[in-house]
Motif scaffolding. Structure first.
Motif, PDB file in Angstrom:
ATOM      1  N   SER A   1       0.836  -1.203   0.000  1.00  0.00           N
ATOM      2  CA  SER A   1       0.000   0.000   0.000  1.00  0.00           C
ATOM      3  C   SER A   1       0.870   1.252   0.000  1.00  0.00           C
ATOM      4  O   SER A   1       1.877   1.326   0.705  1.00  0.00           O
ATOM      5  CB  SER A   1      -0.909   0.025   1.234  1.00  0.00           C
TER       6      SER A   1
ATOM      7  N   GLN B   1      -2.678   5.660  -0.210  1.00  0.00           N
ATOM      8  CA  GLN B   1      -3.747   4.719   0.135  1.00  0.00           C
ATOM      9  C   GLN B   1      -3.974   4.666   1.647  1.00  0.00           C
ATOM     10  O   GLN B   1      -5.120   4.581   2.102  1.00  0.00           O
ATOM     11  CB  GLN B   1      -3.407   3.325  -0.401  1.00  0.00           C
TER      12      GLN B   1
ATOM     13  N   ARG C   1      -5.802   7.746   2.598  1.00  0.00           N
ATOM     14  CA  ARG C   1      -7.218   7.607   2.242  1.00  0.00           C
ATOM     15  C   ARG C   1      -7.968   6.830   3.320  1.00  0.00           C
ATOM     16  O   ARG C   1      -9.108   7.164   3.665  1.00  0.00           O
ATOM     17  CB  ARG C   1      -7.369   6.873   0.904  1.00  0.00           C
ATOM     18  N   THR C   2      -7.328   5.792   3.829  1.00  0.00           N
ATOM     19  CA  THR C   2      -7.937   4.995   4.902  1.00  0.00           C
ATOM     20  C   THR C   2      -8.154   5.851   6.150  1.00  0.00           C
ATOM     21  O   THR C   2      -9.231   5.805   6.759  1.00  0.00           O
ATOM     22  CB  THR C   2      -7.037   3.786   5.239  1.00  0.00           C
TER      23      THR C   2
ATOM     24  N   LYS D   1     -15.502   2.176   0.585  1.00  0.00           N
ATOM     25  CA  LYS D   1     -14.565   1.816  -0.482  1.00  0.00           C
ATOM     26  C   LYS D   1     -13.150   2.273  -0.133  1.00  0.00           C
ATOM     27  O   LYS D   1     -12.177   1.529  -0.320  1.00  0.00           O
ATOM     28  CB  LYS D   1     -15.023   2.447  -1.796  1.00  0.00           C
ATOM     29  N   ASP D   2     -13.020   3.490   0.374  1.00  0.00           N
ATOM     30  CA  ASP D   2     -11.704   3.991   0.780  1.00  0.00           C
ATOM     31  C   ASP D   2     -11.161   3.204   1.971  1.00  0.00           C
ATOM     32  O   ASP D   2      -9.961   2.946   2.074  1.00  0.00           O
ATOM     33  CB  ASP D   2     -11.791   5.473   1.142  1.00  0.00           C
TER      34      ASP D   2
ATOM     35  N   ASN E   1     -11.637   0.098   2.687  1.00  0.00           N
ATOM     36  CA  ASN E   1     -11.225  -1.259   2.319  1.00  0.00           C
ATOM     37  C   ASN E   1     -10.097  -1.293   1.291  1.00  0.00           C
ATOM     38  O   ASN E   1      -9.718  -2.375   0.831  1.00  0.00           O
ATOM     39  CB  ASN E   1     -12.428  -2.035   1.748  1.00  0.00           C
ATOM     40  N   ALA E   2      -9.583  -0.123   0.936  1.00  0.00           N
ATOM     41  CA  ALA E   2      -8.590  -0.060  -0.149  1.00  0.00           C
ATOM     42  C   ALA E   2      -7.361  -0.917   0.123  1.00  0.00           C
ATOM     43  O   ALA E   2      -6.739  -1.433  -0.814  1.00  0.00           O
ATOM     44  CB  ALA E   2      -8.175   1.385  -0.384  1.00  0.00           C
ATOM     45  N   THR E   3      -7.001  -1.104   1.387  1.00  0.00           N
ATOM     46  CA  THR E   3      -5.769  -1.852   1.698  1.00  0.00           C
ATOM     47  C   THR E   3      -6.042  -3.211   2.350  1.00  0.00           C
ATOM     48  O   THR E   3      -5.109  -3.874   2.795  1.00  0.00           O
ATOM     49  CB  THR E   3      -4.858  -1.014   2.615  1.00  0.00           C
TER      50      THR E   3
ATOM     51  N   TYR F   1      -7.469  -7.133  -1.221  1.00  0.00           N
ATOM     52  CA  TYR F   1      -6.406  -7.150  -2.225  1.00  0.00           C
ATOM     53  C   TYR F   1      -5.949  -8.578  -2.429  1.00  0.00           C
ATOM     54  O   TYR F   1      -6.334  -9.501  -1.688  1.00  0.00           O
ATOM     55  CB  TYR F   1      -5.224  -6.296  -1.753  1.00  0.00           C
TER      56      TYR F   1
END
Length: 490
Positions: A251, A255, A258-259, A363-364, A366-368, A371
């Motif tokens: 990440s 990212q 963003r989280t 959505k932001d 769960n970005a990391t 995957y």
């Protein structure tokens, strides 16, 4: 890839390697078990030679996995509760993994041997649910606490509804083709075509459509069933090596920021709407309330969890800066926050804009966590693609000749394949796992009924029995194996 074993004791590393091998073996078996459904009609209608059909199907299965995304993969991972995924010990986790894999492989091989088109999706999901329920019972907990019941219900509904859609839509499509061109040679069987015209292959455009729809179905199968393999592999890695796979270690700083931003915005939303939400979602614990070390995913811990997350990620530019235990904690918090936000976004008291904002924040958030490393995707794609090229004959015979009382026409093959490819493709796009086997066999049955060909009772009965028994049998088998391993090797 090999760095996943660094720092692990030799015994644990060996067992993890075996678990990964068996996951890929399951996906290989899935390839030759389910791919017959993608090539059955194109082989049976003489549109393609069998060897070219399975090679082409293997290639398109590979591409489907590589390009299919991860929505279905994490529908599989989230079938088990977060606490079970992140709180099992290495030994306990290995028993869980081996039990569910053994159950899935045994059932898949058994139904393949007898030529019964059974569902690999049902098999995998039943095996995962079996070990989850067994784990709950073995720890004197309510049996449903061992699985994510909401996710299980969503998946069950998709598996139940999709065969009906396949049956009805394929029948409607065939009737439309008959009305459009009732005298066309597309409505001949291969035998009738040979008797009438002395030709072996279907008419050109019919043949082209059959080949295109078969390859399209192979791609759709790869994108849906391949994701299940990715999900299973990530389930193994997250469960057995959580320090390295609980979060995406690649990440970027952006990212992670963003989280953090998403968590801060959620905190502001919950605090400003606390009184309005408290009647529906319990937010009684304030941000200053201490978060237990081993907390459960409960809405009342939402604000303390956000506070703990922000404190843990303060100034963090890379997840490599965190300890293994902190990574596990961060993942647990992120998944719990996502669960609360999902519940909140469905409340009638929120405006349409507020619901949309929460979905964007999720959505932001769960970005990391949602995957898969590239090597995982490639490994599953290769296993599924190679498995596609062997062992297909038993199921092809059943689908092509034993569902209907009469031979399959070219139009029936097209209607069944187009319906199945479309349904599976839509399911992959929406992130829902469906059964390739049941959709196609139901679609073939639908065309037989629409063509007034009738159905072979024995075959239909076998398919229905497999459809009914797969979930309970695999649940009992995986749960039983998990309990037995825990007793014998405790």
């Amino acid at each position: 890839m090999l760095d996943i074993f660094s720092g692990m004791p030799f015994g644990a590393a060996t067992m993890l390697a075996l678990a990964l091998f068996f996951v890929l073996a399951y996906e290989f078996i899935n390839g030759f078990h389910d791919t017959a459904n993608a090539v059955a009609t194109v082989i049976y209608t003489k549109a393609m030679p069998a060897h070219l059909a399975v090679i082409g199907s293997g290639i398109f299965n590979f591409l489907g996995v590589m390009l299919g995304g991860l929505g279905v993969a994490y529908a599989i991972v989230h079938l088990l509760p977060v606490d079970l995924l992140l709180n099992v010990g290495v030994g306990h986790g290995l028993y869980m993994v081996y039990a569910l894999l053994a159950a899935a492989i045994i059932w898949n091989l058994g139904t393949w041997y007898f030529g019964i088109p059974a569902s690999s999706s049902h098999t995998l999901i039943g095996s995962i649910m079996g070990v989850g329920i067994a784990n709950a019972l073995m720890n004197n907990q309510y049996w449903l606490s061992g699985i994510n019941t909401k996710k299980a219900i969503d998946i069950m509904l998709s598996l139940l509804i999709s065969p009906t859609i396949g049956f009805v839509m394929a029948a409607i499509l065939l009737l439309a083709l008959k009305k459009w061109r009732s005298q066309s040679r597309m409505h001949m069987t291969p035998e009738e075509r040979k008797t009438t015209d002395g030709k072996k292959h279907p008419p050109f455009w019919t043949r082209a459509t059959l080949i295109a729809s078969a390859m399209g179905m192979s791609f759709a199968h790869g994108s849906n069933d391949g994701q299940k393999g990715i999900g299973l592999l990530m389930l193994v890695l997250i469960g057995l090596a959580p320090a390295k796979f609980a979060l995406d270690m690649d990440s970027t700083t952006y990212q992670i920021e963003r989280t953090v931003d998403a968590a801060q915005h959620m905190q502001s939303f919950y605090e400003s709407n606390r009184e309005r939400l408290n009647g529906k979602i319990d937010l009684t614990h304030s941000a200053e309330h201490p978060l237990p070390t081993l907390f459960k995913c409960e809405s009342k811990t939402t604000l303390p969890a956000i506070s703990s997350l922000l404190s843990t990620l303060q100034g963090v530019k890379s997840y490599n800066d965190l300890s293994g235990e902190d990574r596990r904690k961060v993942r647990r918090i992120l998944l719990c926050l996502d669960d609360t936000a999902k519940k909140a976004s469905k409340l009638d008291i929120l405006s349409k804009q507020e619901k949309a904002d929460l979905d964007k924040l999720r959505k932001d958030l769960n970005a990391t966590t949602e995957y898969a490393p590239q090597w995982v995707i490639v490994a599953v794609a290769l296993a599924l693609g190679l498995g596609t090229m062997v062992g297909w004959k038993r199921i092809v015979l059943t689908v092509g000749e034993k569902i209907g009382n009469k031979g399959m026409t070219y139009a029936q093959g097209n209607a069944a394949q187009l319906t199945a490819a479309s349904a599976i493709g839509i399911a992959s796009w929406t992130g829902m796992p469906v059964s390739t086997t049941h959709i196609l066999s139901s679609a073939v049955a639908g065309t037989m009924v629409a063509n007034k060909s009738g159905l072979q009772g024995g075959t239909v009965k076998s398919i229905l029995m497999a459809w009914v028994l797969t979930l309970p049998v695999t649940m009992l088998l995986s749960g039983g194996l998990f309990w037995l391993a825990s007793v014998l090797f405790a």
